[in-house]
Design an enzyme around this catalytic site. Structure first.
Site, PDB file in Angstrom:
ATOM      1  N   ASP A 296       3.418   4.194  10.430  1.00  0.00           N
ATOM      2  CA  ASP A 296       2.547   3.671   9.382  1.00  0.00           C
ATOM      3  C   ASP A 296       3.375   3.365   8.135  1.00  0.00           C
ATOM      4  O   ASP A 296       4.409   4.004   7.889  1.00  0.00           O
ATOM      5  CB  ASP A 296       1.464   4.695   9.025  1.00  0.00           C
ATOM      6  CG  ASP A 296       0.506   4.954  10.169  1.00  0.00           C
ATOM      7  OD1 ASP A 296       0.329   4.050  11.013  1.00  0.00           O
ATOM      8  OD2 ASP A 296      -0.055   6.064  10.229  1.00  0.00           O
ATOM      9  N   ARG A 297       2.918   2.430   7.335  1.00  0.00           N
ATOM     10  CA  ARG A 297       3.660   2.058   6.127  1.00  0.00           C
ATOM     11  C   ARG A 297       3.976   3.268   5.250  1.00  0.00           C
ATOM     12  O   ARG A 297       5.088   3.385   4.721  1.00  0.00           O
ATOM     13  CB  ARG A 297       2.852   1.036   5.308  1.00  0.00           C
ATOM     14  CG  ARG A 297       3.507   0.740   3.954  1.00  0.00           C
ATOM     15  CD  ARG A 297       2.945  -0.481   3.269  1.00  0.00           C
ATOM     16  NE  ARG A 297       1.497  -0.470   3.218  1.00  0.00           N
ATOM     17  CZ  ARG A 297       0.769  -1.520   2.804  1.00  0.00           C
ATOM     18  NH1 ARG A 297       1.388  -2.630   2.443  1.00  0.00           N
ATOM     19  NH2 ARG A 297      -0.533  -1.457   2.776  1.00  0.00           N
TER      20      ARG A 297
END
Length: 304
Positions: free
Chosen positions: A144-145
């Site tokens: 995930d970012r």
């Protein structure tokens, strides 16, 4: 004047130790400990992390790298070239088949409709095209970012396919650090459920086998305060948002994770970091193991 030594700044940097010849098959860490008695294990780990250990002319960062008789090992004074460090990520391992990076939080793994260039994929693609414009990059798995830590990319499609098809068996260890809200009643345990993603891109957990893919997460408390806990989390399966959803199931969501129930953000980021990754190289068969440092914001929350 004749015989006068050159200025210090013009002298060539010398290695900390002469080249050491391997006389028996073994692993790199025990070899270095024996050859460098003036350095402790942590000193040697730092040398490995900074790309200062070279085997037969190639930088090696994994402590369990296999050594063969006749190979030459040296310790360089200089740290790894800055070309391995980019804004948002650091390359911790690279060969002709794959790249392993340590990604910072806030950097996307791949492009989205709104962000095309500020991604790990774009940065690494540019990196390998400097070596050869025809080079291509393939993503093996994602973070995930707002999750930091270790990621793997392949340099060709067959390697990508081999890694993805054997991921569950090739990966020996996939360990995360998670900072969660509250103090867990059970300091260690296992969460098992079935995960399914909704049209709104929210992953839901169910005990019904018909409601998605099986997900198994093992956790252990490393440190805690009256408000937060630092968990070592081992994945038996690798589903999307698995740790985040399972921490919510426990009633102790990851800090900063509003999407899955968090009410606090004491470190100004998502409290999730891909800490250790150990897997078998799909081409060479070599056992690779990588471990990053604990993020400072994580450690700072538990300083006594």
């Amino acid at each position: 004047m004749p015989g006068k030594p050159p200025p210090r700044s013009s002298r060539k940097a010398l290695p900390l130790a002469p080249r050491m010849v391997v006389k028996e098959v073994g692993e790199l860490m025990p070899f270095l400990i024996a050859q460098l008695p003036h350095k402790n294990r942590n000193n040697i780990k730092t040398l490995l992390r900074d790309g200062q250990i070279v085997v037969d002319g190639r930088v090696v960062t994994q402590h369990n790298h296999s050594l063969q008789v006749g190979q030459q090992v040296e310790v360089r004074r200089e740290k790894r070239s800055a070309t391995n460090v980019y804004k948002g990520l650091t390359i911790v391992f690279e060969d002709e088949h794959l790249i392993v990076i340590d990604k910072q939080e806030g950097l996307l793994s791949i492009a989205t409709h709104t962000q095309k260039t500020n991604t790990a994929y774009h940065i690494l693609s540019s990196h390998i095209k400097k070596q050869n414009p025809a080079n291509k990059l393939f993503i093996v798995h994602r973070l995930d970012r707002d999750t930091s830590g270790l990621m793997v990319f392949a340099k060709n499609e067959p390697v990508k396919r081999l890694l993805q098809e054997s991921w569950q068996t090739a990966v020996e260890q996939r360990t995360y650090l998670a900072v969660t809200e509250g103090v867990l009643r059970q300091p260690a345990g296992t969460v098992q459920s079935y995960l399914q993603e909704s049209k709104a891109l929210v992953v839901y957990s169910s005990q019904n086998p018909g409601d998605g893919q099986l997900a198994i997460t093992h956790y252990q408390t490393l440190k805690q305060t009256s408000r937060y806990a630092l968990l070592k989390v081992d994945l038996e399966t690798g589903r999307k948002n698995q740790i985040r959803v399972h921490m919510q199931d426990l009633g102790h969501p990851v800090v900063g994770d509003i999407k899955y129930g968090a009410r606090s953000n004491p470190i100004g980021r998502l409290g999730l970091h891909a800490w250790v990754l150990s897997f078998t190289h799909p081409i060479t068969g070599e056992a690779l193991r990588f471990q990053t440092t604990v993020p400072r914001k994580f450690a700072g929350l538990f300083n006594e």
